[in-house]
Design a protein around this motif. Structure first.
Motif, PDB file in Angstrom:
ATOM      1  N   PRO A  78       0.796  -1.241   0.000  1.00 54.65           N
ATOM      2  CA  PRO A  78       0.000   0.000   0.000  1.00 54.65           C
ATOM      3  C   PRO A  78       0.821   1.279   0.000  1.00 54.65           C
ATOM      4  CG  PRO A  78      -0.915  -1.590   1.537  1.00 54.65           C
ATOM      5  CD  PRO A  78       0.424  -2.109   1.120  1.00 54.65           C
ATOM      6  N   LYS A 114       2.789   2.250  -5.728  1.00 55.46           N
ATOM      7  CA  LYS A 114       1.814   2.248  -6.813  1.00 55.46           C
ATOM      8  C   LYS A 114       2.148   1.087  -7.760  1.00 55.46           C
ATOM      9  CE  LYS A 114       3.077   6.432  -7.965  1.00 55.46           C
ATOM     10  NZ  LYS A 114       4.014   6.698  -6.853  1.00 55.46           N
ATOM     11  N   GLN A 141     -11.923  -2.396   4.170  1.00 52.81           N
ATOM     12  CA  GLN A 141     -11.699  -0.963   4.339  1.00 52.81           C
ATOM     13  C   GLN A 141     -12.418  -0.445   5.567  1.00 52.81           C
ATOM     14  OE1 GLN A 141      -9.154  -1.068   1.814  1.00 52.81           O
ATOM     15  NE2 GLN A 141      -9.719   1.105   1.961  1.00 52.81           N
ATOM     16  N   ASP A 190      -3.368  11.135   2.670  1.00 53.62           N
ATOM     17  CA  ASP A 190      -3.004  10.629   1.346  1.00 53.62           C
ATOM     18  C   ASP A 190      -1.587  10.078   1.438  1.00 53.62           C
ATOM     19  OD1 ASP A 190      -1.696  10.755  -1.355  1.00 53.62           O
ATOM     20  OD2 ASP A 190      -3.716  11.386  -1.955  1.00 53.62           O
ATOM     21  N   ASP A 223      -3.607   2.632   3.365  1.00 55.87           N
ATOM     22  CA  ASP A 223      -4.649   2.666   2.338  1.00 55.87           C
ATOM     23  C   ASP A 223      -6.036   2.531   2.962  1.00 55.87           C
ATOM     24  OD1 ASP A 223      -4.433   0.059   3.153  1.00 55.87           O
ATOM     25  OD2 ASP A 223      -4.420  -0.810   1.149  1.00 55.87           O
ATOM     26  N   SER A 228      -7.100   0.302   4.958  1.00 53.71           N
ATOM     27  CA  SER A 228      -7.538  -1.090   5.105  1.00 53.71           C
ATOM     28  C   SER A 228      -7.128  -1.616   6.480  1.00 53.71           C
ATOM     29  CB  SER A 228      -6.931  -1.965   4.008  1.00 53.71           C
ATOM     30  OG  SER A 228      -5.526  -2.109   4.204  1.00 53.71           O
TER      31      SER A 228
END
Length: 612
Positions: free
Chosen positions: A207, A210, A481, A491, A521, A523
């Motif tokens: 996470p 990218k 999530q 972010d 992320d 999660s």
């Protein structure tokens, strides 16, 4: 009827005992030897299982090994012949283990125990059949599609099957050297982590990056068909030659060398991790669709094999709604193969029928290991002159109050868990609300990388207040999530840029109202805790909820990096003293760090554990 199943001589050896169709004991050898992922013959685990029911091996109706060494030998010989003049390393590294141990499993067993069950013979199961049995028979389903995925077992690396009643049939397979497990382990190795141990690190690192190399991996490293079947581009790998996972071509294609273990993790390796994780998720989704099409069954899916421990892929699979229900073997790797072997002995060899409804034959929790009474715990404390306090009658309330004051607690209670996850009996627990808690536990207690996330243990009936999850997740094998109303403005890409890829700094930025268990992320690898399956752990969380209004706490395994999860009171005390944990609770006794004397003659203990 009593059946013993065991795994070993590859990695993560274990034993399990089945009595009248129910698993009554199971343990991994590493917990007794204190060698993580110990591959040794599981003498201690077998003895524990037999002692649990006060039986000897001669009383056991069937003894089953989870793998067929003769088929493995066939693979070894054919692989060596294929390598030709390049087979020297393969023979050097695998010859002795295969010929001196794996082909002599029955003799090793007889040497240790004097016999091999009532019939005097060892039964062997197919490796992936053991995985399939471990997933289907303990599941709550009368019928289910079965998907097993790992590195390799005999020839197979992946199978699709169908279970109904007392029977399992394998319908499709992919064979070595083409393996999703080997691919994921190759990238684990490339990113500087240990194979067969650090794969979960790769998943946790993903996470932060990218998936910019997704297309390159799908084009150059693996060729995947629409039904999920695949072939590796073997020119980039070296495991088939008995050497390291990858060769120089792998590094040249990326234009970067393998990351040195323990070195700083740069954005490049974060992106590599994100990319292989995305590829793995895509392949798992396609394979699940293929399993539904192949079996004609869309209600239930069961999973086993090392890839089934990838909780992020599992969570995505759940959200795809290909099947109505999914059940994952909690000890999905080789350790769980011992359970599958025992079930195969019971149903296939002894011809016993599975209980109907299937709900009656399942196991609800993984706590099937050694247990220590209050008498045994207090005897250990008294003999070693260790200061302690009794919290009998106010145990849950005392622990909850300590958690509310941000104390980090070692929790030792009940039977030890089987498999890689501590689920409340051999756990380190803490408040989930503190943004600092993740880095604190990682750096000062677990002595590991700061980026690694922790699991939330949440009261089952309140899980939907925090997570986008509409089913139970009792084994920490599903990622979901956080609800959007719980998340803060964060972010990860901007944070990594702002802090120059400093993951310690990024991990300390609040991400939600339960930041310690919220990954970057948003999660979380969730453990839902119910009163029915673990009353003692549930009561602690319930009391914490009363005090704080939060039914979620941090739960991570009770060990330090490179160490197996603790088994005995001595293991727990030593681990407690080596770390900056504040409190140790063993049964109804509480130890406070400030009252303890330093361990004597402990030396450089970190050198005893191999880094993962």
């Amino acid at each position: 009827m009593i059946v013993l199943g065991f795994s070993g001589l590859y990695h993560d050896s274990a034993a399990a005992l089945l009595e009248d169709g129910h698993i009554v004991a199971a343990a991994q050898e590493e917990r007794f030897t204190r060698i993580k992922n110990d591959a040794a013959f599981p003498v201690n685990a077998i003895r524990y299982c037999l002692n649990c029911r006060n039986v000897e091996l001669k009383d056991v109706d069937a003894v089953v090994y989870y793998d067929n060494p003769m088929i493995t030998l066939d693979r070894f010989v054919k692989n060596a012949l294929h390598c030709g003049a390049d087979s020297a390393d393969l023979i050097k590294f695998q010859h002795d283990n295969l010929f001196s141990e794996r082909l002599m499993v029955d003799r090793i067993l007889e040497n240790h125990f004097g016999t091999i069950g009532k019939n005097g013979k060892l039964l062997v199961a197919n490796h992936h059949m053991s995985h399939a049995a471990s997933a289907f028979y303990p599941s709550p389903y009368e019928e289910a599609a079965i998907l097993t995925m790992d590195g390799v077992g005999e020839w197979n690396s992946l199978t699709i099957g169908f279970g109904s009643g007392s029977r399992i049939q394998l319908l499709k397979k992919i064979d070595y050297p083409h393996s999703l497990g080997m691919l994921y382990s190759a990238f684990t190795f490339y990113c500087g982590f240990k194979v067969n141990s650090g794969e979960y690190k790769l998943m946790g690192l993903a996470p932060y990056g990218k998936p910019v190399y997704y297309d390159m991996i799908m084009r150059d490293f693996i060729h995947v068909r629409e039904d999920g079947s695949f072939r590796l581009a073997l020119a980039y790998f070296d495991f088939q030659n008995g050497r390291t996972m990858i060769n120089h071509r792998f590094e040249e294609l990326f234009g970067m060398p393998r990351r040195e273990p323990e070195s700083r993790i740069t954005g490049f390796y974060m992106d590599v991790a994100a990319s292989i994780q995305a590829v793995t998720e895509e392949i798992v989704i396609r394979l699940a669709k293929s399993a539904a099409a192949c079996t004609g069954h869309h209600q239930n899916l069961v999973l086993a094999g090392g890839i089934a421990l990838n909780c992020v892929a599992n969570g995505k699979l759940l959200r795809e709604k290909i099947f109505d229900h999914i059940w994952i073997q909690p000890a999905a790797g080789d350790a769980g193969g011992s359970i599958g072997a025992a079930y195969l002995g019971y149903h296939e060899y002894l011809g016993q029928q599975r209980e109907c409804p299937a709900e009656k034959s399942r196991f609800y929790d993984t706590c099937m290991g050694p247990e220590y009474s209050d008498f045994e715990v207090e005897l250990f404390l008294r003999e070693n002159k260790i200061p302690y306090h009794s919290i009998k009658g106010k145990r849950a309330e005392t622990i909850a109050e300590l958690l509310s004051r941000d104390r980090v607690i070692g929790l030792f209670q009940g039977k030890m868990e089987f498999g890689p996850r501590a689920l409340g009996n051999r756990s380190i627990i803490a408040s989930a609300n503190s943004a600092e808690m993740q880095s604190k536990i990682n750096l000062k207690i677990k002595y590991r990388e700061s980026f690694r996330p922790f699991a939330p243990a949440v009261m089952a009936e309140k899980a939907e207040q925090y997570f986008e999850l509409d089913c139970e997740s009792p084994y920490m094998l599903l990622c979901a999530q956080l609800r959007k109303d719980r998340c803060y403005d964060f972010d990860v890409e901007k944070a990594m840029e702002a802090y120059a890829d400093d993951m310690i700094a990024v991990s300390r930025i609040p991400r939600s109202d339960i930041s310690a268990v919220t990954h970057v992320d948003f999660s979380a690898r969730i453990q839902t805790v119910s009163e029915e399956t673990n009353r003692d752990f549930y009561e602690i969380i319930k009391e914490y909820d009363k005090l704080t209004g939060c039914p979620v706490i941090v739960n991570t395994s009770f060990n330090v990096r490179g160490e197996p999860i603790v088994c005995s009171p001595k293991d727990a005390y030593v681990c407690f003293m080596r770390t900056e944990m504040d409190v140790l609770c063993m049964g109804n006794f509480m130890l406070l760090k400030e009252e303890q004397e330093a361990l004597k003659d402990d030396g450089d203990w970190k050198e005893r554990y191999q880094l993962d």
